[in-house]
Design a protein around this motif. Sequence first.
Motif, PDB file in Angstrom:
ATOM      1  N   PRO A 264      -8.572   1.502  -6.479  1.00 64.10           N
ATOM      2  CA  PRO A 264      -7.690   2.136  -5.490  1.00 64.10           C
ATOM      3  C   PRO A 264      -8.421   2.702  -4.284  1.00 64.10           C
ATOM      4  O   PRO A 264      -7.864   2.753  -3.191  1.00 64.10           O
TER       5      PRO A 264
ATOM      6  N   LEU B  62      -3.796  -1.634 -12.812  1.00 64.13           N
ATOM      7  CA  LEU B  62      -3.016  -0.408 -12.639  1.00 64.13           C
ATOM      8  C   LEU B  62      -2.623   0.189 -13.983  1.00 64.13           C
ATOM      9  O   LEU B  62      -2.650   1.409 -14.173  1.00 64.13           O
TER      10      LEU B  62
ATOM     11  N   ALA C  42      -8.507   0.145  -1.704  1.00 57.95           N
ATOM     12  CA  ALA C  42      -7.223  -0.491  -1.392  1.00 57.95           C
ATOM     13  C   ALA C  42      -7.061  -0.748   0.093  1.00 57.95           C
ATOM     14  O   ALA C  42      -6.479  -1.758   0.503  1.00 57.95           O
TER      15      ALA C  42
ATOM     16  N   TYR D  90      -5.570  -2.515  -4.997  1.00 55.25           N
ATOM     17  CA  TYR D  90      -4.947  -1.252  -5.388  1.00 55.25           C
ATOM     18  C   TYR D  90      -5.004  -1.041  -6.894  1.00 55.25           C
ATOM     19  O   TYR D  90      -5.275   0.067  -7.368  1.00 55.25           O
TER      20      TYR D  90
ATOM     21  N   THR E 139      -1.460   8.803  -4.180  1.00 59.31           N
ATOM     22  CA  THR E 139      -2.396   9.812  -3.683  1.00 59.31           C
ATOM     23  C   THR E 139      -1.698  11.073  -3.214  1.00 59.31           C
ATOM     24  O   THR E 139      -2.304  12.154  -3.199  1.00 59.31           O
TER      25      THR E 139
ATOM     26  N   LEU F  89       0.811  -1.212   0.000  1.00 60.17           N
ATOM     27  CA  LEU F  89       0.000   0.000   0.000  1.00 60.17           C
ATOM     28  C   LEU F  89       0.846   1.264   0.000  1.00 60.17           C
ATOM     29  O   LEU F  89       0.305   2.377  -0.099  1.00 60.17           O
TER      30      LEU F  89
ATOM     31  N   ALA G 210      -3.846  -7.336  -1.751  1.00 63.41           N
ATOM     32  CA  ALA G 210      -3.589  -5.896  -1.649  1.00 63.41           C
ATOM     33  C   ALA G 210      -3.265  -5.302  -3.020  1.00 63.41           C
ATOM     34  O   ALA G 210      -3.744  -4.213  -3.366  1.00 63.41           O
TER      35      ALA G 210
ATOM     36  N   HIS H 103      -0.002   3.026  -3.030  1.00 68.15           N
ATOM     37  CA  HIS H 103      -1.190   3.866  -2.922  1.00 68.15           C
ATOM     38  C   HIS H 103      -0.838   5.212  -2.301  1.00 68.15           C
ATOM     39  O   HIS H 103      -1.314   6.270  -2.757  1.00 68.15           O
TER      40      HIS H 103
END
Length: 534
Positions: free
Chosen positions: A458, A527, A461, A454, A381, A374, A450, A377
């Motif tokens: 997302p 992704l 996630a 993701y 973000t 993660l 995970a 992620h």
Amino acid sequence: MSAASFAVRPTSARRLAGTGVLLRFALRRDRVMIPLWVGVNALMVLSMPNTLKGLYGTPAERADLIGQMATNSSLRAMVGPVFGDSIGALTAWRAGVYAGALAAAVGLLVVVRHTRDEEESGRQEMVASGMVGRRASLTAALLAAAVANGALALLVTAGLAGQGAAGALAFGLGIAGVGMVFATTAAIVAQLTESARAARGLTAAVLGAAFVLRAAGDSATDDGSSLLTWASPLGWLTNLRAFAGERWWVLGLLAGAALVQGAVAYALADRRDLGMSFLPSRPGPAAGRLGSAGALAWRLQRGSVLGWSVGFLLAGLVYGGMADGAADLLGDNEGAREIFERMGGEAGLTDAFLAAMAGMLGLVAALYVVASVLRLHGEETSGRAEPVLAGSVGRLRWAAGHLVVAFGGSVLLMLLAGAGLALGHGERAGAVLGACLVQVPAVWVIGGVAVLLYGLAPRAAMGAWGVAGAVLLIGWVGPALDVPQAVLDLSPFGHLPKLPGGEMTWPPVLILTALAAGLVAAGLVGLRRRDLST
């Protein structure tokens, strides 16, 4: 009343302006994580009375347990001393240290997420540009942690009231108090460091040090009187002596520590600029040292890998040294033997204990792999992934760097855990090492989930933490509650061979490895096709 006193009140109110809105927002963001981890912690505690009744149902069995614990320093280091022979006192003994540590972990995660994480991502600057007080963000984060710990205290108190209302109240408040002590510790560290990663790592290191201090103190004495025990908030929870002549004044220590640390956190927050820290960040490496996405991923995650590695090695050493002592403690207790056999197999009590500990370390390694995956992620973000991907680095190569650290790091952790178990036990190093390595495919499956979440969704996630928590709950509490095998089989760990002592069966290992590879591949495809978060 003087005019000066009237002037102070509006200033204090303005500093907290918007706290309620930010608190509601924080609770909305954590509407899955907080209930899940509070529920897991509460269920772990509340499942203990029935389990202990089955294991130590007679006064003679409980008296024998207390006598064994008085002479078994290694097991005292793991779970603490026993202060009473009632089911309530045994529940506080068996679950207290771990419930307190889990409450502390949730507290630090919540506070760092809603303070330093927000600043690092740039969202806090946007929020602060509105009619929001300077202290509102920190106050909302601490209140969110207080809500989580308050809910936990309520569940524990209500669930254990049948064992004694006073003891249940003391135990519930004690666990919540430990959670708030470490929440305020995280609040201080969030002011000192410039990155959320460092804040989580340093606070986790403080929690680890508290566990080690308590373990060292409890191994030295059988009544919790060691200075090392008193140096740890986890030791304070032990010395609260719930259900065994409660020491109510210990709750004052927990409350006082939380208040003092909270005041320090506010004082530090008032003296720094938004986005800044008191501990300066180290400058980046010279040109050429970060020539690839993999090198960047390693630099970002190396501190986490190091911290987890040290923890797994030490845990292996402790559990390995306890193997023979556990066999002596259980003696002729058939109920306890059956639990360890369900967790670790039927090839002998020592082998079953080692297999059970290897499985528990595998469950914890699943938390590492989720956190590491993660990180992708978080990079996305926060906006840090976009400039990296704007160059010649493709999405798959960028993601692969972090996934190598995540999945390769889990192998390293289990290798170190196996080395620690072998050194602590002093026998059959190869078999013990194999018992740890056989957990890796199941760990990879959780990591694959995970990656899948993701890559494809997302926003969902963080649900990977829910999967990891459910698997942890099944593996930790399921055998003690004698849940049906169909429930245990929901966890990938339930399909692994029970080593050492059991027969090595390759099909489930290979199937789980293939499943993990498929989950990762599906996540990477998602992704590659979706838009990045903005």
